[in-house]
Design a protein around this motif. Structure first.
Motif, mmCIF file in Angstrom:
data_model
loop_
_atom_site.group_PDB
_atom_site.id
_atom_site.type_symbol
_atom_site.label_atom_id
_atom_site.label_comp_id
_atom_site.label_asym_id
_atom_site.label_seq_id
_atom_site.Cartn_x
_atom_site.Cartn_y
_atom_site.Cartn_z
ATOM 1 N N GLY A 80 0.906 -1.108 -0.183
ATOM 2 C CA GLY A 80 -0.009 0.012 -0.093
ATOM 3 C C GLY A 80 0.895 1.152 -0.017
ATOM 4 O O GLY A 80 1.957 1.182 -0.156
ATOM 5 N N THR A 81 0.181 2.383 0.257
ATOM 6 C CA THR A 81 0.965 3.642 0.176
ATOM 7 C C THR A 81 1.029 4.231 1.693
ATOM 8 O O THR A 81 1.776 5.270 1.647
ATOM 9 C CB THR A 81 0.171 4.652 -0.601
ATOM 10 N N ALA A 82 0.714 3.627 2.617
ATOM 11 C CA ALA A 82 0.756 4.014 3.959
ATOM 12 C C ALA A 82 2.350 4.041 4.328
ATOM 13 O O ALA A 82 3.161 3.282 3.665
ATOM 14 C CB ALA A 82 0.195 3.409 5.004
ATOM 15 N N PRO A 83 2.765 4.980 5.065
ATOM 16 C CA PRO A 83 4.357 5.029 5.423
ATOM 17 C C PRO A 83 4.699 3.592 6.211
ATOM 18 O O PRO A 83 4.026 2.976 6.964
ATOM 19 C CB PRO A 83 4.356 6.218 6.444
ATOM 20 N N GLN A 84 5.827 3.207 5.923
ATOM 21 C CA GLN A 84 6.362 1.858 6.376
ATOM 22 C C GLN A 84 7.769 1.935 7.087
ATOM 23 O O GLN A 84 8.456 2.733 6.556
ATOM 24 C CB GLN A 84 6.493 0.964 5.393
ATOM 25 N N ILE A 85 7.995 1.182 8.130
ATOM 26 C CA ILE A 85 9.443 1.197 8.707
ATOM 27 C C ILE A 85 10.026 0.129 7.980
ATOM 28 O O ILE A 85 9.659 -0.869 7.741
ATOM 29 C CB ILE A 85 9.413 0.892 10.098
ATOM 30 N N GLN A 86 11.325 0.464 7.349
ATOM 31 C CA GLN A 86 12.220 -0.515 7.000
ATOM 32 C C GLN A 86 13.627 -0.836 7.859
ATOM 33 O O GLN A 86 14.331 0.218 8.134
ATOM 34 C CB GLN A 86 12.927 -0.037 5.573
ATOM 35 N N LEU A 87 13.799 -1.946 8.203
ATOM 36 C CA LEU A 87 14.729 -2.343 9.062
ATOM 37 C C LEU A 87 15.507 -3.403 8.150
ATOM 38 O O LEU A 87 15.239 -4.273 7.683
ATOM 39 C CB LEU A 87 14.336 -2.961 10.053
ATOM 40 N N GLY A 88 16.974 -3.029 8.043
ATOM 41 C CA GLY A 88 17.633 -3.789 7.050
ATOM 42 C C GLY A 88 17.228 -4.035 5.741
ATOM 43 O O GLY A 88 16.999 -2.922 5.072
ATOM 44 N N ASP A 89 16.727 -5.151 5.113
ATOM 45 C CA ASP A 89 16.301 -5.235 4.024
ATOM 46 C C ASP A 89 14.789 -5.412 3.887
ATOM 47 O O ASP A 89 14.555 -6.386 2.843
ATOM 48 C CB ASP A 89 17.222 -6.088 3.098
ATOM 49 N N LYS A 90 14.169 -5.310 4.974
ATOM 50 C CA LYS A 90 12.508 -5.622 4.885
ATOM 51 C C LYS A 90 11.713 -4.837 5.739
ATOM 52 O O LYS A 90 12.118 -3.951 6.617
ATOM 53 C CB LYS A 90 12.442 -7.155 5.536
ATOM 54 N N PHE A 91 10.514 -4.786 5.239
ATOM 55 C CA PHE A 91 9.580 -4.053 5.983
ATOM 56 C C PHE A 91 9.241 -4.465 7.322
ATOM 57 O O PHE A 91 9.418 -5.625 7.338
ATOM 58 C CB PHE A 91 8.258 -3.792 5.154
ATOM 59 N N SER A 92 9.095 -3.655 8.373
ATOM 60 C CA SER A 92 8.788 -4.183 9.518
ATOM 61 C C SER A 92 7.995 -3.352 10.320
ATOM 62 O O SER A 92 7.495 -2.152 9.932
ATOM 63 C CB SER A 92 10.236 -4.207 10.322
ATOM 64 N N LYS A 93 7.567 -3.892 11.532
ATOM 65 C CA LYS A 93 6.554 -3.032 12.215
ATOM 66 C C LYS A 93 7.408 -2.310 13.458
ATOM 67 O O LYS A 93 8.560 -2.805 13.457
ATOM 68 C CB LYS A 93 5.487 -4.221 12.969
ATOM 69 N N SER A 94 6.858 -1.410 14.035
ATOM 70 C CA SER A 94 7.740 -0.796 15.138
ATOM 71 C C SER A 94 7.993 -1.749 16.224
ATOM 72 O O SER A 94 9.200 -1.238 16.568
ATOM 73 C CB SER A 94 7.126 0.425 15.620
ATOM 74 N N ARG A 95 7.384 -2.825 16.495
ATOM 75 C CA ARG A 95 7.877 -3.552 17.627
ATOM 76 C C ARG A 95 9.015 -4.329 17.384
ATOM 77 O O ARG A 95 9.851 -5.065 18.190
ATOM 78 C CB ARG A 95 6.811 -4.385 18.143
ATOM 79 N N GLU A 96 9.524 -4.527 16.040
ATOM 80 C CA GLU A 96 10.512 -5.199 15.703
ATOM 81 C C GLU A 96 11.909 -4.509 15.732
ATOM 82 O O GLU A 96 12.886 -5.068 15.869
ATOM 83 C CB GLU A 96 10.315 -5.677 14.265
ATOM 84 N N ILE A 97 11.522 -3.178 16.052
ATOM 85 C CA ILE A 97 12.855 -2.364 16.009
ATOM 86 C C ILE A 97 13.788 -2.778 17.332
ATOM 87 O O ILE A 97 15.108 -2.819 17.304
ATOM 88 C CB ILE A 97 12.357 -0.886 16.374
ATOM 89 N N ARG A 98 13.100 -3.235 18.458
ATOM 90 C CA ARG A 98 13.769 -3.523 19.476
ATOM 91 C C ARG A 98 14.800 -4.785 19.328
ATOM 92 O O ARG A 98 16.108 -4.789 19.645
ATOM 93 C CB ARG A 98 12.967 -3.858 20.781
ATOM 94 N N ALA A 99 14.460 -5.607 18.709
ATOM 95 C CA ALA A 99 15.301 -6.804 18.246
ATOM 96 C C ALA A 99 16.351 -6.329 17.169
ATOM 97 O O ALA A 99 17.394 -6.923 17.179
ATOM 98 C CB ALA A 99 14.303 -7.931 17.538
ATOM 99 N N PHE A 100 16.148 -5.509 16.108
ATOM 100 C CA PHE A 100 17.038 -4.941 15.212
ATOM 101 C C PHE A 100 18.025 -4.277 15.833
ATOM 102 O O PHE A 100 19.102 -4.594 15.550
ATOM 103 C CB PHE A 100 16.192 -4.389 14.382
ATOM 104 N N ILE A 101 17.698 -3.455 17.026
ATOM 105 C CA ILE A 101 18.796 -2.550 17.883
ATOM 106 C C ILE A 101 19.483 -3.795 18.535
ATOM 107 O O ILE A 101 20.715 -3.689 18.550
ATOM 108 C CB ILE A 101 18.100 -1.654 18.701
ATOM 109 N N GLU A 102 18.939 -4.839 19.090
ATOM 110 C CA GLU A 102 19.793 -5.866 19.969
ATOM 111 C C GLU A 102 20.796 -6.497 19.061
ATOM 112 O O GLU A 102 21.893 -6.688 19.199
ATOM 113 C CB GLU A 102 18.747 -6.476 20.387
#
Lengths: 153, 180
Positions: A80-102
């Protein structure tokens, strides 16, 4: 006059190319040093806003990047066109940020954990809602040093 | 023996070609990205609601950005290009006015936005607030040490920052505006 005529008669002088490899190598090393191989493909459109009070991010290994923006045309059909978060090379939900940082944190020596910076590359036209969610997750992860990526004015 | 002596000179003629090839590869893949941005320190997360501290109204400089990206500073609409001067005046309070901060180290900036605020507008406001502090630090550095803030030692900087601490407190955003 005779001097010039004499020269013309000789075979064309050869340019010494022995130092050519050295020059090229010099250029090569320059580009090798400044090159940053982009590790992930951008899946969101990010046009960072302009600002004046900028700080340069120094150590690449101490920086993790979070992209927020609208999906590029290729992914519009699925995401869709709604803003998304990209972590590394995939779209993610904001709750996945913690694992990404870790995940990034374990790759950094312990004594440098305090210097880890999160670079937030956020599109200027995104609304603050998703940004706020990301900020809260970063705070929960204990990642407090944040750099809002921006272009110089 | 004779054979070895013959082969001890490597033909370096192709060296340039190899180097060129590598050079072109790096030329193509290079993106000289300058990773610059506004450095921010987020507050520590805690599950409990922060303890309410009574602050004198005169020490609080409230900045609100609504979903229409309009600015409200201490209850009055303000244009973005006025914000920096207004902030500086509030922090330093040169005329010792009753309604501005008592001392620079008691001044607190309270920034609040809406979930519908554009990120661009938010960052612009944040940038102006930070610029106000940077200018004050620069002034103070010139006055005290006669040098630019950038050329000061870490302790000198810390002294200046202790006099004029940067306190930008961000409140939980409202959600009146439309998100996308």
């Amino acid at each position: 006059m005779s001097k010039f005529q004499k020269k013309q008669g000789k075979a064309s002088p050869k340019v010494n190319t022995a130092s050519l490899p050295d020059i090229i190598f010099m250029l090569l090393f320059f580009f090798m040093v400044v090159t940053v191989l982009r590790d992930s493909e951008l899946m969101v459109r990010v046009t960072t806003p302009t600002a004046t009070e900028l700080t340069k991010l120094e150590r690449k290994s101490l920086v993790n990047t979070i992209y927020i923006g609208r999906p590029v045309q290729k992914y519009e059909g699925i995401y869709g066109t709604a803003p998304q978060i990209q972590l590394g090379d995939k779209f993610s939900k904001s709750r996945e940020i913690r694992a990404f940082i870790e995940q990034h944190r374990v790759s950094v020596p312990e004594n440098q954990h305090g210097s880890i910076t999160s670079s937030l590359k956020i599109d200027g036209d995104v609304t603050m809602g998703i940004v706020t969610d990301a900020k809260i997750e970063l705070r929960k992860a204990g990642q407090l040093k944040v750099n809002y990526s921006a272009k110089p004015k | 023996m004779a054979g070895r002596r013959l082969s001890n000179e490597i033909n370096a003629g192709s060296m340039a070609d190899i180097a060129f090839l590598l050079l072109i590869f790096f030329l193509v893949t290079t993106t000289i990205v300058e990773d610059k941005g506004v450095l921010v320190k987020l507050p520590i997360w805690s599950e409990e609601p922060p303890e309410t501290k009574r602050l004198k109204t005169r020490n609080v400089f409230s900045v609100l950005v609504n979903a229409q990206n309009e600015l409200l500073v201490r209850g009055e609409p303000v244009r973005i290009d006025e914000l920096r001067e207004k902030t500086k005046e509030f922090i330093v309070n040169p005329q010792k006015r009753e309604d501005l901060s008592e001392r620079p180290n008691m001044a607190i900036i309270s920034l609040k936005n809406d979930r519908g605020t554009k990120y661009k507008a938010y960052l612009e406001v944040y940038n102006e607030l930070k610029a106000a502090y940077n200018e004050l630090w620069e002034d103070s550095a010139q006055r005290q040490f006669g040098r630019s803030y950038e050329n000061l030692t870490t302790t000198q900087r810390r002294d200046i920052r202790a006099d004029i601490p940067l306190v930008i407190s961000e409140a939980e955003p409202t959600s009146f505006g439309e998100e996308d």
